[in-house]
Design an enzyme around this catalytic site. Structure first.
Site, short mmCIF file in Angstrom:
data_model
loop_
_atom_site.label_atom_id
_atom_site.label_comp_id
_atom_site.label_asym_id
_atom_site.label_seq_id
_atom_site.Cartn_x
_atom_site.Cartn_y
_atom_site.Cartn_z
CB CYS A 1 -10.67 -1.45 6.70
SG CYS A 1 -9.06 -0.90 6.11
CG HIS B 1 -2.59 5.03 2.52
ND1 HIS B 1 -3.32 4.27 1.64
CD2 HIS B 1 -2.99 4.66 3.75
CE1 HIS B 1 -4.14 3.49 2.31
NE2 HIS B 1 -3.96 3.70 3.60
CB SER C 1 -0.92 0.00 1.22
OG SER C 1 -1.61 1.22 1.32
#
Length: 438
Positions: free
Chosen positions: A362, A238, A236
């Site tokens: 999430c 970020h 990922s």
């Protein structure tokens, strides 16, 4: 908070409101000037990079100026962008891979979907069994459930109280028709590190492909896909302080791992991920990978000291605080603590000046206790009282001390309001009480 591109330091003073300012000074390497909001202390860098790392290369022309051009085009503008494939080398170097094994995606969620569904569907004619763990990221678990609806069999391995899987259980679960084992490197809720190298050796010996979701590990701990015998890895942007909306997947070339593409289109990324590559985001991610590789050792040492500072101060001042997950096989930037006799959501509301979460960002919309904490055997009341603290590259001692002070104050205040806490202080064993409903 807005992100603004400026070309000189003198321009920065023109902004009165808090902004993230990307300095693109002429004649020198682009850098970051960050003016943060003093009203909010951040302790959630674990879930999202605190600053937007838009350190775009000076010579990237269209990537910065906004000129539209298709990736990998032969014409002059496309050729100008060809040097952006330096980003492939930057990402690959961070994990010991070949640049030809890196595919850019929109993030680790897409990478996980490609790895799990792509491998399973390609080999479905011969192999219809997969293995994962009960504590994986939600996108991996949901991908497996989707495959189950297609007729695949999935084994969800339990984890021990420490959060680590039993390697003997893993080996016993592998069947002749197992195509893939997917195990997260560092857990996104409790920070536990799985024995990835050992898992890789087991999978290699059984001729089963091994995928790891390394979104929380890349750039934070040393990883080498060849030494660890990893066949697919999700990354990922970020999480390593790069831009949001970009990620990558590593797919081994030799021996070759075959993956069925999830979407149709122009055949970009060697046909595995159609869609125009977002050049500015990719450049930012490449720069973030390069910085992460340079700063990894320093960051880890500094974050470890800050994590120890936070946990020791809280646990010395408050009784009945439990650290979830293995304290040794653990990444220090993710700390999950349960405060007995305190409702986690109430504590979060009280700590509104600190950016925290009660679990995975999430799944933060769910009021259910964390499935990760339930998987490691945490009592439901303790699972409801858990808070996740994230410590990152830009976290300061002052922010840690501020967070600790606020946390101690509000835990004591909420416990004084709790009848359960009062009963415990009176020496009553809550587990001996038979509760009845009215």
């Amino acid at each position: 908070m807005n992100t603004i591109l400026v070309h000189s330091e003198s321009s920065i003073s023109a902004f009165e409101r808090p902004h993230r300012i990307v300095l693109l000074g002429a004649g020198k390497k682009p850098g970051i000037w960050a003016v943060t909001d003093p009203r909010t202390q951040s302790a959630s860098s674990w879930s999202t990079g605190r600053f937007l790392w838009s350190s775009l290369l000076q010579s990237s022309g269209p990537a910065v100026s906004g000129v539209a051009c298709l990736d990998r085009c032969p014409h002059s503008v496309g050729t100008d962008v060809m040097h952006l494939f330096l980003c492939l080398q930057q990402v690959a170097s961070l994990i010991g891979a070949d640049p030809r094994e890196i595919i850019f995606t929109s993030g680790a969620t897409e990478s996980n979907n490609i790895a799990v569904k792509g491998v399973a569907r390609f080999y479905r004619s011969r192999k219809k069994h997969l293995i994962t763990t009960q504590t994986e990221h939600k996108c991996v678990l949901d991908s497996c459930r989707s495959l189950e609806a297609e007729g695949f069999k999935v084994t969800y391995l339990p984890v021990q109280k420490s959060g680590i899987i039993d390697l003997q259980e893993l080996e016993a679960a592998i069947q002749p028709d197992t195509s893939l084992v997917s195990v997260m490197t560092v857990n996104n809720e409790i920070g536990v590190k799985q024995p990835i190298a050992e898992i890789g050796r087991i999978c290699s010996s059984k001729k089963v492909y091994f995928h790891t979701d390394a979104a929380q590990a890349v750039g934070k701990i040393p990883l080498d896909v060849n030494d660890m015998k990893i066949d697919l890895m999700s990354i990922s942007g970020h999480k390593i302080y790069g831009p949001k909306g970009v990620g990558a997947i590593y797919i081994r070339r030799r021996p070759r791992v075959r993956v069925e593409a999830l979407q149709s289109g122009g055949g970009q990324e060697r046909g595995l991920r159609s869609g125009t590559v977002p050049t500015p985001l990719v450049v930012g991610m490449g720069a973030a990978c390069e910085v992460a590789q340079q700063e990894m050792e320093y960051d880890h040492e500094r974050i470890s000291k800050l994590a120890e500072r936070l946990t020791q101060k809280i646990m010395k001042s408050l009784p009945d605080v439990v650290m979830n997950g293995d304290p040794e096989q653990h990444y220090p930037g993710c700390i999950n603590l349960s405060f007995a006799y305190v409702e986690g959501e109430s504590l979060l509301m009280a700590l509104k000046d600190v950016a925290l979460s009660s679990g995975s960002a999430c799944t933060s919309a769910s009021l259910e206790p964390s499935y990760v904490l339930r998987a490691i055997g945490t009592d439901e009341d303790l699972a409801h009282s858990s808070i996740r603290f994230g410590i990152g590259r830009f976290t300061t001692e002052e922010e840690v001390d501020f967070t600790v002070e606020k946390c101690i104050h509000h835990v004591k205040r909420l416990r004084e309001m709790s009848p359960l806490w009062e009963m415990v202080q009176d020496g009553i064993d809550l587990k001996s009480i038979k509760w009845t409903q009215h």
